[in-house]
Design a protein around this motif. Sequence first.
Motif, PDB file in Angstrom:
ATOM      1  N   SER A  97       4.972   3.274  -7.200  1.00  0.00           N
ATOM      2  CA  SER A  97       5.529   2.000  -6.358  1.00  0.00           C
ATOM      3  C   SER A  97       5.578   2.596  -4.921  1.00  0.00           C
ATOM      4  N   PRO A  98       5.941   1.685  -3.921  1.00  0.00           N
ATOM      5  CA  PRO A  98       5.943   1.952  -2.536  1.00  0.00           C
ATOM      6  C   PRO A  98       7.175   2.901  -2.383  1.00  0.00           C
ATOM      7  N   ALA A  99       8.258   2.676  -3.255  1.00  0.00           N
ATOM      8  CA  ALA A  99       9.476   3.393  -3.136  1.00  0.00           C
ATOM      9  C   ALA A  99       9.037   4.831  -3.531  1.00  0.00           C
TER      10      ALA A  99
ATOM     11  N   ASN B  75      15.686   2.193   0.656  1.00  0.00           N
ATOM     12  CA  ASN B  75      15.583   0.719   0.797  1.00  0.00           C
ATOM     13  C   ASN B  75      14.594  -0.052  -0.099  1.00  0.00           C
ATOM     14  N   ALA B  76      13.588   0.825  -0.271  1.00  0.00           N
ATOM     15  CA  ALA B  76      12.208   0.252  -1.186  1.00  0.00           C
ATOM     16  C   ALA B  76      12.961   0.361  -2.545  1.00  0.00           C
ATOM     17  N   PHE B  77      13.665   1.413  -3.083  1.00  0.00           N
ATOM     18  CA  PHE B  77      14.313   1.299  -4.163  1.00  0.00           C
ATOM     19  C   PHE B  77      15.321   0.013  -4.694  1.00  0.00           C
ATOM     20  N   LYS B  78      15.908  -0.351  -3.592  1.00  0.00           N
ATOM     21  CA  LYS B  78      16.815  -1.251  -3.746  1.00  0.00           C
ATOM     22  C   LYS B  78      16.037  -2.800  -3.745  1.00  0.00           C
TER      23      LYS B  78
ATOM     24  N   LEU C 281      12.625   9.183   6.336  1.00  0.00           N
ATOM     25  CA  LEU C 281      11.684   8.540   5.024  1.00  0.00           C
ATOM     26  C   LEU C 281      12.343   8.463   3.824  1.00  0.00           C
ATOM     27  N   TYR C 282      13.584   9.086   3.744  1.00  0.00           N
ATOM     28  CA  TYR C 282      14.388   9.106   2.477  1.00  0.00           C
ATOM     29  C   TYR C 282      15.094   7.736   2.762  1.00  0.00           C
TER      30      TYR C 282
END
Length: 289
Positions: free
Chosen positions: A5-7, A44-47, A38-39
Amino acid sequence: MPSKSPAQTLLEKADKKANSSSGWFSSSSTKYEEAGDLYQQAANAFKIDKLFREAGDAHAREAECREKCQETTEAANAWWNAAKAYKRGQPELAIQALSQTITHLTRGGRFRQAADREKEIGQIYLTELNDLRKACDSFERAAEWYSQEDAQATANACYKDAADLHAELEEYPQAIARYEQVANGSLSSALTKYSVKEYWLRASLCALAMSDTVTAKRNLSKYASLDTTFSSTREAKFISVLVDAMEAGDTETFTAAVFEYDQITKLDNWKTNILLKVKRCIQEEPGLT
């Protein structure tokens, strides 16, 4: 192999950046700054993927990078963002992250914001973990900080929450002291004066829950001297009837008074619970006089 995934890709990039050795020309603080960014992106991607535990973990690592760069404001924000993600199912981790936020805020003298976060901790203890003792401690700490920042109305609301919890924990003297403190703070303003009778009612019920009619009567006259209109209120009359019923060991009069009061002013859960305790006191020791 399922694709990443992007995250996940961003997280790996962040890890790599944080663990890389600094080159000749870049300082380690630049490295941690970039890793922190980056973190944050990974979080935000995980959200977006509704993976809140992973989002919280990524924000926590972001916070650690901000701390290494001495960026205390950004670190406090990152911990708070971690807490918001952890709140979706990880209450203990949310509390830990909020505590880290508070450390940064208090060091920076931002006690008003620290109080907001401490109040949040109290609410998590209360609603998620059902730990009344720790919730009570957090509300009191938040109230003290609000108080010193001149946010008196917010302080009073927290002290009142703490008082309710002291009573539920059967720490009645502490509860009475807090209710009286909030009442005294509310007497001076026309906006808050109307709520004083509610605090005095609660304090009086706490005295009765200790089977202490002497204190209840003494407090009633003290309250009447602080506010001359109090004696004529339904709250004051209600307490007087309950005191008499307790002294006479008369559960029928007690029950009738509670029923009648509830017809006009609905009793909330807190009052219902404490009135049941008072009734048990009357049944266990009929007639105190």
